[in-house]
Design an enzyme around this catalytic site. Structure first.
Site, mmCIF file in Angstrom:
data_model
loop_
_atom_site.group_PDB
_atom_site.id
_atom_site.type_symbol
_atom_site.label_atom_id
_atom_site.label_comp_id
_atom_site.label_asym_id
_atom_site.label_seq_id
_atom_site.Cartn_x
_atom_site.Cartn_y
_atom_site.Cartn_z
ATOM 1 N N HIS A 118 53.320 -34.383 -97.653
ATOM 2 C CA HIS A 118 52.902 -33.843 -96.356
ATOM 3 C C HIS A 118 54.017 -34.088 -95.346
ATOM 4 O O HIS A 118 55.008 -34.748 -95.656
ATOM 5 C CB HIS A 118 51.585 -34.480 -95.898
ATOM 6 C CG HIS A 118 51.698 -35.947 -95.685
ATOM 7 N ND1 HIS A 118 51.333 -36.878 -96.631
ATOM 8 C CD2 HIS A 118 52.158 -36.666 -94.631
ATOM 9 C CE1 HIS A 118 51.561 -38.093 -96.171
ATOM 10 N NE2 HIS A 118 52.075 -37.998 -94.953
ATOM 11 N N HIS B 126 55.286 -34.702 -91.040
ATOM 12 C CA HIS B 126 55.053 -35.088 -89.640
ATOM 13 C C HIS B 126 56.138 -34.398 -88.832
ATOM 14 O O HIS B 126 57.319 -34.494 -89.175
ATOM 15 C CB HIS B 126 55.171 -36.607 -89.474
ATOM 16 C CG HIS B 126 54.214 -37.382 -90.342
ATOM 17 N ND1 HIS B 126 53.014 -37.865 -89.883
ATOM 18 C CD2 HIS B 126 54.284 -37.740 -91.646
ATOM 19 C CE1 HIS B 126 52.382 -38.492 -90.859
ATOM 20 N NE2 HIS B 126 53.131 -38.431 -91.940
ATOM 21 N N HIS C 92 45.424 -32.854 -89.682
ATOM 22 C CA HIS C 92 46.409 -33.849 -89.257
ATOM 23 C C HIS C 92 47.819 -33.464 -89.685
ATOM 24 O O HIS C 92 48.799 -33.945 -89.135
ATOM 25 C CB HIS C 92 46.113 -35.220 -89.873
ATOM 26 C CG HIS C 92 44.752 -35.732 -89.573
ATOM 27 N ND1 HIS C 92 44.334 -35.994 -88.297
ATOM 28 C CD2 HIS C 92 43.709 -36.021 -90.381
ATOM 29 C CE1 HIS C 92 43.087 -36.442 -88.334
ATOM 30 N NE2 HIS C 92 42.686 -36.449 -89.584
ATOM 31 N N THR D 279 50.664 -44.697 -92.342
ATOM 32 C CA THR D 279 50.892 -44.472 -90.914
ATOM 33 C C THR D 279 49.701 -43.772 -90.271
ATOM 34 O O THR D 279 49.775 -43.370 -89.120
ATOM 35 C CB THR D 279 52.161 -43.634 -90.686
ATOM 36 O OG1 THR D 279 51.960 -42.340 -91.263
ATOM 37 C CG2 THR D 279 53.383 -44.281 -91.311
ATOM 38 N N THR D 280 48.649 -43.601 -91.040
ATOM 39 C CA THR D 280 47.410 -43.004 -90.518
ATOM 40 C C THR D 280 46.264 -43.945 -90.852
ATOM 41 O O THR D 280 46.347 -44.707 -91.818
ATOM 42 C CB THR D 280 47.135 -41.649 -91.197
ATOM 43 O OG1 THR D 280 47.195 -41.822 -92.621
ATOM 44 C CG2 THR D 280 48.130 -40.604 -90.770
ATOM 45 N N HIS E 226 56.717 -36.920 -96.277
ATOM 46 C CA HIS E 226 56.290 -38.067 -97.069
ATOM 47 C C HIS E 226 55.853 -37.601 -98.442
ATOM 48 O O HIS E 226 54.951 -36.769 -98.554
ATOM 49 C CB HIS E 226 55.138 -38.798 -96.372
ATOM 50 C CG HIS E 226 55.574 -39.518 -95.141
ATOM 51 N ND1 HIS E 226 54.735 -39.818 -94.097
ATOM 52 C CD2 HIS E 226 56.801 -40.002 -94.810
ATOM 53 C CE1 HIS E 226 55.426 -40.469 -93.166
ATOM 54 N NE2 HIS E 226 56.682 -40.576 -93.565
HETATM 55 O O1 1SD Z 1 49.177 -39.705 -93.320
HETATM 56 C C1 1SD Z 1 49.042 -39.922 -94.684
HETATM 57 C C2 1SD Z 1 47.612 -39.673 -95.103
HETATM 58 O O2 1SD Z 1 47.272 -38.334 -94.842
HETATM 59 C C3 1SD Z 1 47.476 -39.901 -96.545
HETATM 60 O O3 1SD Z 1 48.286 -38.956 -97.184
HETATM 61 C C4 1SD Z 1 47.935 -41.299 -96.824
HETATM 62 C C5 1SD Z 1 47.930 -41.602 -98.302
HETATM 63 O O4 1SD Z 1 46.775 -41.180 -98.883
HETATM 64 O O5 1SD Z 1 49.266 -41.504 -96.385
HETATM 65 C C6 1SD Z 1 49.446 -41.340 -95.034
HETATM 66 S S1 1SD Z 1 51.169 -41.695 -94.746
HETATM 67 O O6 1SD Z 1 51.326 -43.131 -94.522
HETATM 68 O O7 1SD Z 1 51.954 -41.217 -95.875
HETATM 69 N N1 1SD Z 1 51.622 -40.952 -93.441
HETATM 70 ZN ZN ZN Z 2 52.834 -39.414 -93.697
#
Ligand code: 1SD
Ligand code: ZN
Length: 261
Positions: free
Chosen positions: A99, A101, A65, A204-205, A124
């Site tokens: 991570h 996006h 992802h 957001t996932t 993020h």
């Molecule tokens: O998309 C991430 C997801 O992979 C995971 O890191 C989660 C937290 O454990 O966060 C979402 S996000 O809301 O930071 N996109």
């Molecule tokens: Zn994220």
């Protein structure tokens, strides 16, 4: 945290079938407007340990992802943490991982929009409230997580080299590689962290838990076209990962706060 989900329009519509929380009233991302935000005399966000090199080995991983740097293995040492700003008094949030996006083209990629702009990438930095023992435990509590959202805009950036130069080693899902240079989180933040937006939202996932205090910095961080293109080559096995951003969610009755200087 979650199994299968896709980012194509028709896939995003099915998130709620498998993950009920994705239909909630406090979902992320949202479109932020500085005019509609409420100015609060908030103290500065205290960002502690962001200029220390992170304990190695650091791993970069393609999880299908996104691409993730896990920071939560900082054995012995105290993890970098944040407090103050819009956060509840006495609550400290330790960094867990970061991570990205991003979009296939420069006109898209960020999850949040700011004043009508969608940036080509959004990073993020996910933080866990220290009172909870693990990230998965923190997902059960309203004050469980803080995510720092950082926009990137096209311009050259040396501080990203250590991550970007390893992207070719994690081209395929579940590829993982050791970073051979250490990084500081501080080098990944905007030059100015004084101005930020804050609101209560969600992952957001999937599973979209509404446990996130979002802090979005107003100032973007530079990234070059060729650096962006290296993210755009990452694959989940079937498709490129690019365009791994969620569609905008309704603000509903929520307020977005802004801290200015
Ligand atoms: O998309 C991430 C997801 O992979 C995971 O890191 C989660 C937290 O454990 O966060 C979402 S996000 O809301 O930071 N996109
Ligand atoms: Zn994220």
């Amino acid at each position: 945290v979650a199994g299968h989900f896709g980012y194509r329009k028709r896939d995003q519509h099915t998130w709620v079938q498998n993950f009920k929380l994705c239909d909630g009233k406090l979902q992320s991302p949202i479109s932020i407007s500085s005019f509609k935000s409420i100015t609060l005399p908030l103290p500065a966000l205290e960002i502690i340990g962001y200029h220390d090199f992170l304990s190695s080995p650091l791993y970069l991983k393609n999880n299908g992802h996104s691409v993730v740097v896990n920071v939560n293995n900082h054995l012995g040492k105290r993890l970098p943490y944040i407090f103050g700003g819009s956060l509840d008094i006495n609550q400290e949030y330790e960094v867990d991982h970061l991570h990205f996006h991003w979009g296939a083209k420069n006109n898209r990629g960020s999850e949040h929009m700011l004043n009508g702009i969608r940036y080509p990438m959004e990073m993020h930095i996910v933080h866990r409230n220290r009172i909870y023992s693990s990230l998965s435990n923190a997902l059960n509590y309203k004050n469980g997580l803080v995510v720092l959202g950082i926009f990137f805009q096209e311009e050259d950036n040396k501080s990203l080299y250590s991550i970007v130069n390893h992207l070719t080693s994690v081209r395929w899902i579940n590829n993982e590689t050791k970073l051979n240079t250490s990084i500081t989180l501080g080098s990944l933040l905007p030059k100015n962290t004084d101005v930020f937006y804050s609101y209560k939202g969600s992952l957001t996932t999937p599973p979209c838990n509404e446990v996130v205090t979002w802090i979005i910095f107003s100032m973007p961080v530079p990234i070059s076209f060729s650096q962006l293109n290296k993210f755009r080559l990452l694959s989940n096995g079937n498709n490129l990962i690019a365009d791994n951003y969620r569609k905008l969610q309704n603000i509903g009755l929520r307020k977005v706060y802004i801290r200015k200087l």
